[in-house]
Write an enzyme that holds these catalytic residues in place. Structure first.
Site, PDB file in Angstrom:
ATOM      1  N   HIS A  54      -0.312 -44.350  -0.702  1.00 30.77           N
ATOM      2  CA  HIS A  54       0.133 -45.720  -0.402  1.00 30.77           C
ATOM      3  C   HIS A  54       1.650 -45.757  -0.365  1.00 30.77           C
ATOM      4  O   HIS A  54       2.310 -44.784  -0.700  1.00 30.77           O
ATOM      5  CB  HIS A  54      -0.460 -46.737  -1.381  1.00 30.77           C
ATOM      6  CG  HIS A  54      -0.033 -46.618  -2.810  1.00 30.77           C
ATOM      7  ND1 HIS A  54      -0.325 -45.506  -3.579  1.00 30.77           N
ATOM      8  CD2 HIS A  54       0.669 -47.450  -3.620  1.00 30.77           C
ATOM      9  CE1 HIS A  54       0.170 -45.683  -4.797  1.00 30.77           C
ATOM     10  NE2 HIS A  54       0.787 -46.849  -4.846  1.00 30.77           N
ATOM     11  N   HIS A  56       4.123 -47.373  -1.953  1.00 34.43           N
ATOM     12  CA  HIS A  56       5.062 -47.625  -3.063  1.00 34.43           C
ATOM     13  C   HIS A  56       6.092 -46.499  -3.186  1.00 34.43           C
ATOM     14  O   HIS A  56       5.742 -45.319  -3.082  1.00 34.43           O
ATOM     15  CB  HIS A  56       4.292 -47.807  -4.380  1.00 34.43           C
ATOM     16  CG  HIS A  56       3.636 -49.152  -4.495  1.00 34.43           C
ATOM     17  ND1 HIS A  56       2.629 -49.426  -5.393  1.00 34.43           N
ATOM     18  CD2 HIS A  56       3.868 -50.309  -3.817  1.00 34.43           C
ATOM     19  CE1 HIS A  56       2.254 -50.694  -5.274  1.00 34.43           C
ATOM     20  NE2 HIS A  56       2.981 -51.246  -4.312  1.00 34.43           N
ATOM     21  N   ASP A  58       7.518 -45.058  -5.593  1.00 34.79           N
ATOM     22  CA  ASP A  58       7.273 -43.979  -6.559  1.00 34.79           C
ATOM     23  C   ASP A  58       6.128 -43.060  -6.102  1.00 34.79           C
ATOM     24  O   ASP A  58       5.619 -42.248  -6.873  1.00 34.79           O
ATOM     25  CB  ASP A  58       7.022 -44.535  -7.974  1.00 34.79           C
ATOM     26  CG  ASP A  58       5.766 -45.376  -8.058  1.00 34.79           C
ATOM     27  OD1 ASP A  58       5.456 -46.102  -7.093  1.00 34.79           O
ATOM     28  OD2 ASP A  58       5.075 -45.302  -9.096  1.00 34.79           O
ATOM     29  N   HIS A  59       5.744 -43.188  -4.816  1.00 30.60           N
ATOM     30  CA  HIS A  59       4.771 -42.276  -4.209  1.00 30.60           C
ATOM     31  C   HIS A  59       5.303 -41.648  -2.925  1.00 30.60           C
ATOM     32  O   HIS A  59       4.752 -40.665  -2.440  1.00 30.60           O
ATOM     33  CB  HIS A  59       3.456 -43.017  -3.929  1.00 30.60           C
ATOM     34  CG  HIS A  59       2.793 -43.465  -5.180  1.00 30.60           C
ATOM     35  ND1 HIS A  59       1.693 -42.831  -5.712  1.00 30.60           N
ATOM     36  CD2 HIS A  59       3.119 -44.450  -6.059  1.00 30.60           C
ATOM     37  CE1 HIS A  59       1.363 -43.423  -6.858  1.00 30.60           C
ATOM     38  NE2 HIS A  59       2.214 -44.408  -7.088  1.00 30.60           N
ATOM     39  N   HIS A 112      -4.890 -52.277  -4.742  1.00 28.32           N
ATOM     40  CA  HIS A 112      -3.558 -52.087  -5.339  1.00 28.32           C
ATOM     41  C   HIS A 112      -2.508 -52.341  -4.258  1.00 28.32           C
ATOM     42  O   HIS A 112      -1.565 -53.103  -4.451  1.00 28.32           O
ATOM     43  CB  HIS A 112      -3.460 -50.667  -5.895  1.00 28.32           C
ATOM     44  CG  HIS A 112      -2.118 -50.309  -6.447  1.00 28.32           C
ATOM     45  ND1 HIS A 112      -1.619 -50.853  -7.598  1.00 28.32           N
ATOM     46  CD2 HIS A 112      -1.166 -49.446  -6.013  1.00 28.32           C
ATOM     47  CE1 HIS A 112      -0.413 -50.352  -7.841  1.00 28.32           C
ATOM     48  NE2 HIS A 112      -0.118 -49.499  -6.894  1.00 28.32           N
ATOM     49  N   ASP A 131      -3.040 -44.786  -7.030  1.00 27.50           N
ATOM     50  CA  ASP A 131      -3.000 -45.833  -8.063  1.00 27.50           C
ATOM     51  C   ASP A 131      -4.219 -46.746  -8.006  1.00 27.50           C
ATOM     52  O   ASP A 131      -4.149 -47.908  -8.419  1.00 27.50           O
ATOM     53  CB  ASP A 131      -1.732 -46.699  -7.893  1.00 27.50           C
ATOM     54  CG  ASP A 131      -0.467 -45.970  -8.293  1.00 27.50           C
ATOM     55  OD1 ASP A 131      -0.558 -44.838  -8.794  1.00 27.50           O
ATOM     56  OD2 ASP A 131       0.620 -46.554  -8.092  1.00 27.50           O
ATOM     57  N   HIS A 169      -0.588 -41.626 -12.387  1.00 21.57           N
ATOM     58  CA  HIS A 169       0.205 -42.032 -13.554  1.00 21.57           C
ATOM     59  C   HIS A 169      -0.491 -41.633 -14.850  1.00 21.57           C
ATOM     60  O   HIS A 169      -1.721 -41.589 -14.912  1.00 21.57           O
ATOM     61  CB  HIS A 169       0.412 -43.553 -13.587  1.00 21.57           C
ATOM     62  CG  HIS A 169       1.329 -44.077 -12.523  1.00 21.57           C
ATOM     63  ND1 HIS A 169       2.695 -44.142 -12.668  1.00 21.57           N
ATOM     64  CD2 HIS A 169       1.060 -44.559 -11.279  1.00 21.57           C
ATOM     65  CE1 HIS A 169       3.238 -44.659 -11.574  1.00 21.57           C
ATOM     66  NE2 HIS A 169       2.268 -44.917 -10.704  1.00 21.57           N
TER      67      HIS A 169
HETATM   68 ZN   LIG Z   1       1.478 -48.011  -6.629  1.00 24.73          ZN
END
Ligand SMILES: [Zn+2]
Length: 241
Positions: A54, A56, A58-59, A112, A131, A169
């Site tokens: 996805h 985001h 942090d990905h 998400h 996530d 995570h």
């Molecule tokens: Zn995420």
């Protein structure tokens, strides 16, 4: 298939995946650059692909620089192509993505984020879930509904129980503390929380998990309805444990 956990930022896991027959290597959701390139270099692996679950940051934060450094081909969800400008190849439900001698099916698991996908290597019994599903938890509903997440949980719970689930995570301890309040009578949850607390005290990771373990101890996967999941999610969002 060799799968290496690279812990980055405060609690992210980047997964470096090597298929030995072909010698091909890919990385799932590179949040950052340096630890990923360093780990591949240390092992003598050349990163040929990046797979995103996805959009985001942090990905996907490492996409551009890793692509520039290695020439890696970047694959990600068609529904989020506008938000992941580094994508070379967009995929949807039912598409297959190859890593050397093995391939993964793309599963759309929105909630998400609106276009969140997962990569399922059925032959390897491996799932990269981003996530959407966490050990004893699930992702927050930023762009989707509890009904979508409930459908995801129902679908994932039907995968073979021994499937190893690679979440993005390390949230297990917090999730476990919530899970015991959600299902106080569940001995499996209590036992797992104890084991997770000990592992974290020892500085150990608690991911990957398995579908079997989540069926037994994940209140979100065990939720009987979208309404029940919505109530759990709201409670967890406000939980301080
Ligand atoms: Zn995420």
């Amino acid at each position: 298939m060799e799968i290496v956990r690279i812990p980055v930022l405060s609690d992210n896991y980047v997964w470096l995946v090597h298929e030995p027959e072909s010698g091909e290597t890919m990385v799932v959701d590179p949040a950052v650059v340096d630890p990923v390139l360093a780990e591949a270099e240390r092992r003598g692996w050349r990163i040929g692909q990046i797979w995103n679950t996805h959009w985001h940051p942090d990905h996907t934060g490492g996409n551009a620089t890793i692509k520039a450094a290695t020439g890696a081909l970047v694959t990600g969800p068609a529904a989020e192509a506008a938000r992941i400008p580094t994508l070379d190849r967009i995929v949807c439900e039912g598409d297959r993505v190859r890593l050397g001698a093995v391939d993964a099916a793309v599963l759309e698991v929105p909630a998400h984020t609106a276009g969140h996908i997962a990569y399922h290597f059925a032959s390897e019994q491996v799932l990269f879930i981003g996530d959407t599903l966490f050990a004893m938890g699930c992702g927050r509903l930023f762009e989707g509904t509890a009904a979508q997440m409930h459908a995801n949980m129902t679908r994932l719970s039907a995968l073979p129980p021994e499937t190893r689930v690679y979440c993005a995570h390390e949230y297990t301890l917090s999730n476990g503390r919530f899970a015991v309040t959600a299902e106080p009578g569940n001995a499996d949850i209590a036992a797992r929380l104890k084991a997770v607390a000990a592992a974290r005290d020892a500085g150990e990771a608690t991911v990957p998990t398995t579908i079997a373990l989540e069926r037994a101890t994940n209140p979100f996967m065990r939720a009987s309805s979208a309404e029940a999941l919505a109530a759990l999610r709201a409670a967890k969002d406000n939980f301080r444990g």
